[in-house]
Design a protein around this motif. Sequence first.
Motif, PDB file in Angstrom:
ATOM      1  N   PRO A 115       0.806  -1.228   0.000  1.00 28.51           N
ATOM      2  CA  PRO A 115       0.000   0.000   0.000  1.00 28.51           C
ATOM      3  C   PRO A 115       0.837   1.275   0.000  1.00 28.51           C
ATOM      4  O   PRO A 115       0.477   2.255  -0.674  1.00 28.51           O
ATOM      5  CB  PRO A 115      -0.831  -0.124   1.286  1.00 28.51           C
ATOM      6  N   VAL A 116       1.949   1.276   0.748  1.00 29.22           N
ATOM      7  CA  VAL A 116       2.801   2.466   0.760  1.00 29.22           C
ATOM      8  C   VAL A 116       3.368   2.735  -0.633  1.00 29.22           C
ATOM      9  O   VAL A 116       3.357   3.884  -1.113  1.00 29.22           O
ATOM     10  CB  VAL A 116       3.936   2.298   1.792  1.00 29.22           C
ATOM     11  N   MET A 117       3.852   1.694  -1.295  1.00 26.30           N
ATOM     12  CA  MET A 117       4.418   1.881  -2.624  1.00 26.30           C
ATOM     13  C   MET A 117       3.350   2.311  -3.625  1.00 26.30           C
ATOM     14  O   MET A 117       3.591   3.189  -4.466  1.00 26.30           O
ATOM     15  CB  MET A 117       5.090   0.593  -3.103  1.00 26.30           C
ATOM     16  N   MET A 118       2.165   1.725  -3.553  1.00 24.20           N
ATOM     17  CA  MET A 118       1.097   2.095  -4.482  1.00 24.20           C
ATOM     18  C   MET A 118       0.663   3.540  -4.263  1.00 24.20           C
ATOM     19  O   MET A 118       0.358   4.257  -5.225  1.00 24.20           O
ATOM     20  CB  MET A 118      -0.091   1.145  -4.316  1.00 24.20           C
ATOM     21  N   LEU A 119       0.621   3.975  -3.004  1.00 31.54           N
ATOM     22  CA  LEU A 119       0.265   5.369  -2.730  1.00 31.54           C
ATOM     23  C   LEU A 119       1.312   6.310  -3.311  1.00 31.54           C
ATOM     24  O   LEU A 119       0.967   7.326  -3.946  1.00 31.54           O
ATOM     25  CB  LEU A 119       0.129   5.569  -1.219  1.00 31.54           C
ATOM     26  N   LEU A 120       2.587   5.993  -3.129  1.00 30.29           N
ATOM     27  CA  LEU A 120       3.654   6.854  -3.643  1.00 30.29           C
ATOM     28  C   LEU A 120       3.639   6.917  -5.167  1.00 30.29           C
ATOM     29  O   LEU A 120       3.738   8.011  -5.745  1.00 30.29           O
ATOM     30  CB  LEU A 120       5.009   6.338  -3.153  1.00 30.29           C
ATOM     31  N   CYS A 121       3.531   5.770  -5.828  1.00 33.01           N
ATOM     32  CA  CYS A 121       3.584   5.789  -7.293  1.00 33.01           C
ATOM     33  C   CYS A 121       2.358   6.464  -7.885  1.00 33.01           C
ATOM     34  O   CYS A 121       2.441   7.127  -8.932  1.00 33.01           O
ATOM     35  CB  CYS A 121       3.755   4.373  -7.843  1.00 33.01           C
ATOM     36  N   THR A 122       1.202   6.355  -7.218  1.00 32.21           N
ATOM     37  CA  THR A 122       0.002   7.038  -7.714  1.00 32.21           C
ATOM     38  C   THR A 122       0.139   8.542  -7.566  1.00 32.21           C
ATOM     39  O   THR A 122      -0.201   9.303  -8.493  1.00 32.21           O
ATOM     40  CB  THR A 122      -1.236   6.540  -6.953  1.00 32.21           C
ATOM     41  N   ILE A 123       0.629   9.000  -6.428  1.00 27.12           N
ATOM     42  CA  ILE A 123       0.824  10.445  -6.218  1.00 27.12           C
ATOM     43  C   ILE A 123       1.831  11.000  -7.222  1.00 27.12           C
ATOM     44  O   ILE A 123       1.613  12.067  -7.821  1.00 27.12           O
ATOM     45  CB  ILE A 123       1.275  10.711  -4.773  1.00 27.12           C
ATOM     46  N   LEU A 124       2.933  10.290  -7.432  1.00 21.58           N
ATOM     47  CA  LEU A 124       3.940  10.757  -8.390  1.00 21.58           C
ATOM     48  C   LEU A 124       3.361  10.833  -9.797  1.00 21.58           C
ATOM     49  O   LEU A 124       3.613  11.801 -10.533  1.00 21.58           O
ATOM     50  CB  LEU A 124       5.153   9.832  -8.365  1.00 21.58           C
ATOM     51  N   LEU A 127       1.011  13.835 -10.064  1.00 19.60           N
ATOM     52  CA  LEU A 127       1.746  15.097 -10.066  1.00 19.60           C
ATOM     53  C   LEU A 127       2.456  15.325 -11.401  1.00 19.60           C
ATOM     54  O   LEU A 127       2.460  16.440 -11.930  1.00 19.60           O
ATOM     55  CB  LEU A 127       2.763  15.106  -8.923  1.00 19.60           C
ATOM     56  N   LEU A 128       3.055  14.283 -11.955  1.00 19.97           N
ATOM     57  CA  LEU A 128       3.800  14.436 -13.206  1.00 19.97           C
ATOM     58  C   LEU A 128       2.880  14.640 -14.403  1.00 19.97           C
ATOM     59  O   LEU A 128       3.307  15.196 -15.416  1.00 19.97           O
ATOM     60  CB  LEU A 128       4.680  13.210 -13.441  1.00 19.97           C
ATOM     61  N   GLU A 129       1.639  14.183 -14.300  1.00 16.44           N
ATOM     62  CA  GLU A 129       0.697  14.375 -15.395  1.00 16.44           C
ATOM     63  C   GLU A 129      -0.219  15.567 -15.173  1.00 16.44           C
ATOM     64  O   GLU A 129      -1.152  15.785 -15.940  1.00 16.44           O
ATOM     65  CB  GLU A 129      -0.149  13.109 -15.577  1.00 16.44           C
ATOM     66  N   GLY A 130       0.040  16.337 -14.121  1.00 18.81           N
ATOM     67  CA  GLY A 130      -0.750  17.539 -13.881  1.00 18.81           C
ATOM     68  C   GLY A 130      -0.419  18.635 -14.882  1.00 18.81           C
ATOM     69  O   GLY A 130       0.658  18.664 -15.493  1.00 18.81           O
ATOM     70  N   ALA A 131      -1.356  19.535 -15.041  1.00 18.44           N
ATOM     71  CA  ALA A 131      -1.168  20.606 -16.022  1.00 18.44           C
ATOM     72  C   ALA A 131      -0.023  21.533 -15.637  1.00 18.44           C
ATOM     73  O   ALA A 131       0.608  22.150 -16.502  1.00 18.44           O
ATOM     74  CB  ALA A 131      -2.468  21.400 -16.175  1.00 18.44           C
ATOM     75  N   SER A 132       0.249  21.644 -14.340  1.00 18.53           N
ATOM     76  CA  SER A 132       1.294  22.557 -13.890  1.00 18.53           C
ATOM     77  C   SER A 132       2.658  21.883 -13.727  1.00 18.53           C
ATOM     78  O   SER A 132       3.588  22.504 -13.222  1.00 18.53           O
ATOM     79  CB  SER A 132       0.881  23.186 -12.549  1.00 18.53           C
ATOM     80  N   ALA A 133       2.782  20.624 -14.132  1.00 15.92           N
ATOM     81  CA  ALA A 133       4.044  19.895 -13.955  1.00 15.92           C
ATOM     82  C   ALA A 133       5.114  20.456 -14.895  1.00 15.92           C
ATOM     83  O   ALA A 133       4.853  20.738 -16.068  1.00 15.92           O
ATOM     84  CB  ALA A 133       3.836  18.412 -14.226  1.00 15.92           C
ATOM     85  N   ARG A 134       6.321  20.610 -14.372  1.00 18.08           N
ATOM     86  CA  ARG A 134       7.443  21.087 -15.170  1.00 18.08           C
ATOM     87  C   ARG A 134       8.452  19.959 -15.357  1.00 18.08           C
ATOM     88  O   ARG A 134       8.724  19.203 -14.433  1.00 18.08           O
ATOM     89  CB  ARG A 134       8.119  22.267 -14.480  1.00 18.08           C
ATOM     90  N   TRP A 135       9.000  19.878 -16.552  1.00 20.67           N
ATOM     91  CA  TRP A 135       9.959  18.842 -16.932  1.00 20.67           C
ATOM     92  C   TRP A 135       9.464  17.444 -16.559  1.00 20.67           C
ATOM     93  O   TRP A 135      10.174  16.683 -15.868  1.00 20.67           O
ATOM     94  CB  TRP A 135      11.321  19.099 -16.285  1.00 20.67           C
ATOM     95  N   GLY A 227     -15.536  24.160 -13.613  1.00 19.08           N
ATOM     96  CA  GLY A 227     -14.843  24.789 -12.496  1.00 19.08           C
ATOM     97  C   GLY A 227     -14.256  23.823 -11.489  1.00 19.08           C
ATOM     98  O   GLY A 227     -14.055  24.181 -10.321  1.00 19.08           O
ATOM     99  N   ALA A 228     -13.969  22.565 -11.922  1.00 17.90           N
ATOM    100  CA  ALA A 228     -13.417  21.570 -11.003  1.00 17.90           C
ATOM    101  C   ALA A 228     -11.967  21.905 -10.668  1.00 17.90           C
ATOM    102  O   ALA A 228     -11.180  22.264 -11.546  1.00 17.90           O
ATOM    103  CB  ALA A 228     -13.503  20.170 -11.618  1.00 17.90           C
ATOM    104  N   SER A 229     -11.609  21.771  -9.422  1.00 19.36           N
ATOM    105  CA  SER A 229     -10.239  22.012  -8.978  1.00 19.36           C
ATOM    106  C   SER A 229      -9.358  20.815  -9.337  1.00 19.36           C
ATOM    107  O   SER A 229      -9.865  19.727  -9.642  1.00 19.36           O
ATOM    108  CB  SER A 229     -10.210  22.236  -7.464  1.00 19.36           C
ATOM    109  N   PRO A 230      -8.023  20.974  -9.332  1.00 17.78           N
ATOM    110  CA  PRO A 230      -7.132  19.837  -9.614  1.00 17.78           C
ATOM    111  C   PRO A 230      -7.378  18.660  -8.677  1.00 17.78           C
ATOM    112  O   PRO A 230      -7.305  17.506  -9.110  1.00 17.78           O
ATOM    113  CB  PRO A 230      -5.731  20.430  -9.426  1.00 17.78           C
ATOM    114  N   TRP A 231      -7.640  18.912  -7.401  1.00 15.79           N
ATOM    115  CA  TRP A 231      -7.936  17.828  -6.477  1.00 15.79           C
ATOM    116  C   TRP A 231      -9.221  17.104  -6.872  1.00 15.79           C
ATOM    117  O   TRP A 231      -9.288  15.870  -6.818  1.00 15.79           O
ATOM    118  CB  TRP A 231      -8.054  18.388  -5.059  1.00 15.79           C
ATOM    119  N   ARG A 232     -10.232  17.875  -7.280  1.00 19.24           N
ATOM    120  CA  ARG A 232     -11.498  17.275  -7.703  1.00 19.24           C
ATOM    121  C   ARG A 232     -11.311  16.443  -8.963  1.00 19.24           C
ATOM    122  O   ARG A 232     -11.888  15.358  -9.097  1.00 19.24           O
ATOM    123  CB  ARG A 232     -12.522  18.391  -7.951  1.00 19.24           C
TER     124      ARG A 232
END
Length: 324
Positions: A115-124, A127-135, A227-232
């Motif tokens: 579960p810890v690894m799945m949580l980390l890889c999902t968050i990463l 974040l990397l596929e977010g619109a505000s992600a750089r590089w 008007g959905a937020s990134p978290w939503r």
Amino acid sequence: MNSSTTTSTAAGEKTGRPGADRAAGRPGRRRLDSRAWAPWALLAPFLLLFTLTFAVPILTAVAQSFTRVTRQGVFGEQGVTTQFAGFWNYAQALGNDNFTASIGRMLLFGIVQVPVMMLLCTILALLLEGASARWPAFFRASYFMPYGIPGVIATILWSFLYVPGLSPLIDIAGRFGVEVDFLGADTVLWSIANIVTWSYTGYNMLIIVAQLKTIPNEIYEAAKVDGASPWRVAWTIQLPLIRPALVLTTVFSIIGTLQLFAEPQVLQSVSPAIDSEYTPNLSAYTTAFAYNDYNVAAAQAVLIALVAFILSFAFLRLTNRKSQ
């Protein structure tokens, strides 16, 4: 001439095939046969390799787990007899307290580490596929890089951070009056979990990223209009749509937990808490090559595969039930 033509036509109508087809040796049937055999000819190399490297070893291990070899003499020079043993090898494997303890240890390992690894890889991945992600490409490659390092090399690298006298982490903690023992009986399992998490988080992250890239842009545009937020967006759109990738990576992680071998074997030389049967795979390896009891080792291997199948099947049933 007209009568022979009429006879040939009538024969063709009676058999359902033109007379010219019969004279030419049925080229239509030959073309159909070649099309039927073409896929098998292309699959033949893979099927041969799959049979030799996967099916045959599994069947051999299952067969050996039900046989018992008796050697007469010290090295079997007076004769070797093989007989059907039924479930005797399985009883010996389950009667080994170290083997059953190793399975319980890996279940505890999986309950915490997966579960810890799945949580980390999902968050990463999110974040990397977010619109505000750089590089994003640079960070994807950076997170995936530990997976390219062999498990033995990764364990050696981390052992420099675990061994007292070599670890800068232990020295820094000692300056603040904190005693840290990464290789103790109560902590070495989680030291191994740290190595596994560091190695495979980037790999699982890429699988989730690949699933995220299949989400149509129209869905994101509609959420932006609403008007959905990134978290939503992440909670109501991305997470439900990447569920197949999450299930796949979790199943792979469950199977990999029971296959843990290289990390404890390398750390065994620097940690007295790790014995020769610390994990199920290490126990089967020791039974086969230290005790020369290949039949009991085959039974242990079959039991490991059976436990992995049961856990994976139970997880898939649970996730399917929740989705319904």
